[in-house]
Design a protein around this motif. Structure first.
Motif, PDB file in Angstrom:
ATOM      1  N   UNK A 172      46.311  31.052  -0.969  1.00 45.76           N
ATOM      2  CA  UNK A 172      44.418  30.183  -1.365  1.00 45.76           C
ATOM      3  C   UNK A 172      43.818  31.334  -0.573  1.00 45.76           C
ATOM      4  N   UNK A 173      42.330  30.797  -1.300  1.00 43.95           N
ATOM      5  CA  UNK A 173      40.937  31.443  -0.263  1.00 43.95           C
ATOM      6  C   UNK A 173      41.412  31.489   0.792  1.00 43.95           C
ATOM      7  N   UNK A 174      41.182  30.652   1.596  1.00 42.16           N
ATOM      8  CA  UNK A 174      41.392  30.012   2.857  1.00 42.16           C
ATOM      9  C   UNK A 174      42.909  30.646   3.741  1.00 42.16           C
ATOM     10  N   UNK A 175      43.858  30.861   2.609  1.00 40.25           N
ATOM     11  CA  UNK A 175      44.561  31.536   3.375  1.00 40.25           C
ATOM     12  C   UNK A 175      44.381  33.225   3.709  1.00 40.25           C
ATOM     13  N   UNK A 176      43.903  33.340   2.939  1.00 39.02           N
ATOM     14  CA  UNK A 176      43.093  35.021   2.303  1.00 39.02           C
ATOM     15  C   UNK A 176      42.333  35.487   3.708  1.00 39.02           C
ATOM     16  N   UNK A 177      41.587  34.279   4.307  1.00 41.62           N
ATOM     17  CA  UNK A 177      40.424  34.442   5.724  1.00 41.62           C
ATOM     18  C   UNK A 177      41.080  35.090   6.612  1.00 41.62           C
ATOM     19  N   UNK A 178      42.032  33.856   6.226  1.00 44.19           N
ATOM     20  CA  UNK A 178      42.950  33.878   7.735  1.00 44.19           C
ATOM     21  C   UNK A 178      44.073  35.292   8.000  1.00 44.19           C
ATOM     22  N   UNK A 179      44.935  35.359   7.158  1.00 49.71           N
ATOM     23  CA  UNK A 179      44.873  37.058   7.406  1.00 49.71           C
ATOM     24  C   UNK A 179      44.454  37.751   7.035  1.00 49.71           C
ATOM     25  N   UNK A 180      42.909  37.617   6.713  1.00 49.14           N
ATOM     26  CA  UNK A 180      42.144  39.178   6.807  1.00 49.14           C
ATOM     27  C   UNK A 180      42.429  39.119   8.597  1.00 49.14           C
ATOM     28  N   UNK A 181      41.824  38.334   9.163  1.00 50.11           N
ATOM     29  CA  UNK A 181      41.833  37.859  10.826  1.00 50.11           C
ATOM     30  C   UNK A 181      43.396  38.551  11.617  1.00 50.11           C
ATOM     31  N   UNK A 182      44.115  38.327  10.538  1.00 46.54           N
ATOM     32  CA  UNK A 182      45.600  38.403  11.336  1.00 46.54           C
ATOM     33  C   UNK A 182      46.125  40.428  11.928  1.00 46.54           C
ATOM     34  N   UNK A 183      45.363  40.379   9.727  1.00 52.77           N
ATOM     35  CA  UNK A 183      45.765  41.854  10.305  1.00 52.77           C
ATOM     36  C   UNK A 183      44.797  42.764  11.113  1.00 52.77           C
ATOM     37  N   UNK A 184      43.363  42.011  11.438  1.00 48.92           N
ATOM     38  CA  UNK A 184      42.253  42.501  12.450  1.00 48.92           C
ATOM     39  C   UNK A 184      43.082  42.254  13.911  1.00 48.92           C
ATOM     40  N   UNK A 185      44.097  41.779  14.172  1.00 48.03           N
ATOM     41  CA  UNK A 185      44.716  41.553  15.356  1.00 48.03           C
ATOM     42  C   UNK A 185      43.952  40.257  15.720  1.00 48.03           C
ATOM     43  N   UNK A 186      43.242  39.111  15.025  1.00 44.15           N
ATOM     44  CA  UNK A 186      42.709  38.268  16.215  1.00 44.15           C
ATOM     45  C   UNK A 186      43.810  37.171  16.655  1.00 44.15           C
ATOM     46  N   UNK A 187      43.366  36.793  17.984  1.00 39.46           N
ATOM     47  CA  UNK A 187      44.276  35.795  17.889  1.00 39.46           C
ATOM     48  C   UNK A 187      44.040  34.323  17.125  1.00 39.46           C
ATOM     49  N   UNK A 188      44.860  33.748  16.885  1.00 41.39           N
ATOM     50  CA  UNK A 188      44.685  32.345  16.158  1.00 41.39           C
ATOM     51  C   UNK A 188      43.662  31.861  16.102  1.00 41.39           C
ATOM     52  N   UNK A 189      42.661  31.431  18.118  1.00 40.56           N
ATOM     53  CA  UNK A 189      42.023  30.937  18.428  1.00 40.56           C
ATOM     54  C   UNK A 189      40.410  31.730  17.921  1.00 40.56           C
ATOM     55  N   UNK A 190      40.473  32.832  18.204  1.00 43.88           N
ATOM     56  CA  UNK A 190      39.606  33.588  17.245  1.00 43.88           C
ATOM     57  C   UNK A 190      39.369  33.869  16.218  1.00 43.88           C
ATOM     58  N   UNK A 191      40.485  33.655  15.032  1.00 42.71           N
ATOM     59  CA  UNK A 191      40.055  33.395  13.693  1.00 42.71           C
ATOM     60  C   UNK A 191      39.337  31.802  13.458  1.00 42.71           C
ATOM     61  N   UNK A 192      39.762  30.932  14.455  1.00 44.88           N
ATOM     62  CA  UNK A 192      39.488  30.010  13.791  1.00 44.88           C
ATOM     63  C   UNK A 192      37.664  29.676  14.628  1.00 44.88           C
TER      64      UNK A 192
END
Length: 190
Positions: free
Chosen positions: A131-151
């Motif tokens: 989903x679009x929201x999942x793709x935004x989260x995935x981009x954060x993960x690929x940058x190496x961000x933590x879950x809190x940083x992505x949130x």
């Protein structure tokens, strides 16, 4: 309109999915058997027929589930002019001339035959099922961000991000971030 025209993707889904249009008939759809493949769940397997003549481009919707639109108006059949926006399901393209600044095709990805489909990257294949929201989260993960940083960046709760990550893992059949990165980076060199 005898000079080269391109359908330039305007949607995050597949930024490199641009199509050169030379005179002829093309079927655009999600199926790998189509001339122009758009890997999105809102694009029907055989979504639209595109006819390119020297002086015109015509779209004919093939009874697609989510519709074909020109400048935001749903159409069954329509001529399209340079500079107009067309949408197949939720995937938006711009009909642009070859020398347009909107044309973002990387020269190394161009082929002699515009009907030949470029192999999708691992990220594009993954994005097609998220989903679009999942793709935004995935981009954060690929940058190496933590879950809190992505949130924090997305303005949602860490719990929401965690739920998206679990859904991403299920969709891509992985169990951890390391497997996710291996999956997505393994296709980068191909």
């Amino acid at each position: 309109m005898s000079r080269g025209l391109f359908l330039v993707n305007q949607t995050f889904l597949s930024p490199e999915t641009n199509f050169a249009l030379v005179p002829g008939k093309y079927i655009l759809g999600r199926s790998a058997s189509c001339h122009l493949v758009v890997p999105d769940s809102t694009v029907s397997r055989r979504h639209c027929e595109i006819t390119v003549a020297d002086s015109s481009v015509t779209l004919n919707d093939l009874d697609s589930r989510h519709g074909t639109f020109v400048e935001g108006v749903k159409v069954r059949s329509s001529n399209v002019r340079e500079g107009q926006q067309v949408r197949f399901g939720r995937v938006v393209f711009l009909l642009a001339p070859e020398n347009s600044p909107q044309r973002q095709i990387d020269l190394e990805d161009e082929t002699d035959d515009p009907r030949r489909v470029r192999k999708l990257t691992a990220f594009e294949e993954a994005a097609a099922v998220l989903s679009p929201a999942q793709r935004r989260v995935l981009r954060g993960l690929l940058r190496g961000d933590s879950e809190k940083q992505v949130a924090h960046e997305l303005g949602v709760s860490p719990h929401t991000v965690h739920n998206h990550i679990r859904a991403i893992y299920r969709a891509l059949k992985v169990h951890a971030r390391s497997e996710l990165l291996t999956l997505l980076l393994s296709g980068a060199d191909e």
